[in-house]
Design a protein around this motif. Structure first.
Motif, mmCIF file in Angstrom:
data_model
loop_
_atom_site.group_PDB
_atom_site.id
_atom_site.type_symbol
_atom_site.label_atom_id
_atom_site.label_comp_id
_atom_site.label_asym_id
_atom_site.label_seq_id
_atom_site.Cartn_x
_atom_site.Cartn_y
_atom_site.Cartn_z
ATOM 1 N N ASP A 136 47.748 27.769 49.240
ATOM 2 C CA ASP A 136 48.567 28.630 50.050
ATOM 3 C C ASP A 136 48.220 30.366 49.496
ATOM 4 O OD1 ASP A 136 49.936 26.595 51.150
ATOM 5 O OD2 ASP A 136 51.718 26.815 49.328
ATOM 6 N N LEU A 137 47.715 30.467 48.480
ATOM 7 C CA LEU A 137 47.305 31.533 48.115
ATOM 8 C C LEU A 137 45.525 32.155 48.081
ATOM 9 C CD1 LEU A 137 48.964 31.268 44.662
ATOM 10 C CD2 LEU A 137 49.680 32.877 46.534
ATOM 11 N N LEU A 138 44.885 30.967 48.083
ATOM 12 C CA LEU A 138 43.415 31.280 48.277
ATOM 13 C C LEU A 138 42.751 30.345 49.323
ATOM 14 C CD1 LEU A 138 42.769 31.113 44.541
ATOM 15 C CD2 LEU A 138 42.514 32.994 45.756
ATOM 16 N N LYS A 139 41.640 30.773 49.877
ATOM 17 C CA LYS A 139 40.748 29.970 51.169
ATOM 18 C C LYS A 139 40.245 28.778 50.441
ATOM 19 C CE LYS A 139 40.032 33.592 54.134
ATOM 20 N NZ LYS A 139 40.165 34.868 53.545
ATOM 21 N N ALA A 140 40.570 27.552 50.889
ATOM 22 C CA ALA A 140 39.863 26.146 50.190
ATOM 23 C C ALA A 140 38.485 26.237 50.490
ATOM 24 C CB ALA A 140 40.545 25.025 51.260
ATOM 25 N N GLU A 141 37.842 26.781 51.214
ATOM 26 C CA GLU A 141 36.263 26.943 51.276
ATOM 27 C C GLU A 141 36.107 27.973 50.218
ATOM 28 O OE1 GLU A 141 37.752 29.812 54.666
ATOM 29 O OE2 GLU A 141 38.083 27.636 53.931
ATOM 30 N N MET A 152 42.832 40.625 45.355
ATOM 31 C CA MET A 152 44.146 40.204 45.521
ATOM 32 C C MET A 152 44.923 41.374 44.939
ATOM 33 S SD MET A 152 44.300 36.194 44.893
ATOM 34 C CE MET A 152 45.882 35.762 45.322
ATOM 35 N N SER A 153 46.374 41.381 45.364
ATOM 36 C CA SER A 153 47.242 42.372 44.909
ATOM 37 C C SER A 153 47.482 41.684 43.172
ATOM 38 C CB SER A 153 48.286 42.644 45.512
ATOM 39 O OG SER A 153 49.120 41.357 45.619
ATOM 40 N N VAL A 194 41.248 39.212 35.654
ATOM 41 C CA VAL A 194 41.192 38.940 36.897
ATOM 42 C C VAL A 194 40.627 40.491 37.492
ATOM 43 C CG1 VAL A 194 41.822 38.725 39.239
ATOM 44 C CG2 VAL A 194 42.477 37.211 37.416
ATOM 45 N N HIS A 195 41.178 41.582 37.105
ATOM 46 C CA HIS A 195 40.867 42.702 37.822
ATOM 47 C C HIS A 195 39.954 43.765 36.953
ATOM 48 C CE1 HIS A 195 44.674 41.948 40.320
ATOM 49 N NE2 HIS A 195 43.743 42.135 41.171
#
Length: 108
Positions: A5-10, A38-39, A106-107
């Motif tokens: 829901d948050l990231l692309k599966a691929e 991402m924010s 992460v950032h």
């Protein structure tokens, strides 16, 4: 909430494949799955998915299985990878990763 829901599966699959045999690098992995772009708010949602016990922290036990949090095809981290990840993220030295520490890693 599912990780997809948050990231692309691929992108998750590509990043997991990249670290299937290679030593896990959390910063590189987060960049590959698109989290670095991402924010802060959305990175914290990813954290909540990974915080399996809902404690508000990712402890060393949860960290070992962090890749499975992204996909059930993910591998377990080795003890050395788990310790290196914890060292990189645990800025206050309490032995666990808080939500703000995770977002900072992460950032970075």
């Amino acid at each position: 909430m599912a990780m997809t829901d948050l990231l692309k599966a691929e992108e998750i699959k590509k990043a997991l494949d990249a670290f299937a045999a290679e030593t896990f690098d959390p910063k590189k992995f987060f960049e590959m799955v698109g989290m670095k772009a991402m924010s802060a708010e959305n990175v914290k949602k990813v954290f909540q998915v990974l915080d399996v016990d809902g404690s508000g922290f990712i402890e060393e036990e949860e960290l070992k299985f962090v890749l499975k949090g992204f996909s059930k095809e993910g591998r377990d981290l080795t003890d050395a990878e788990t310790k290196a990840f914890l060292t990189a993220a645990d800025k206050d030295g309490d032995g666990k990763i808080g939500i703000d520490e995770f977002e900072t890693l992460v950032h970075e």
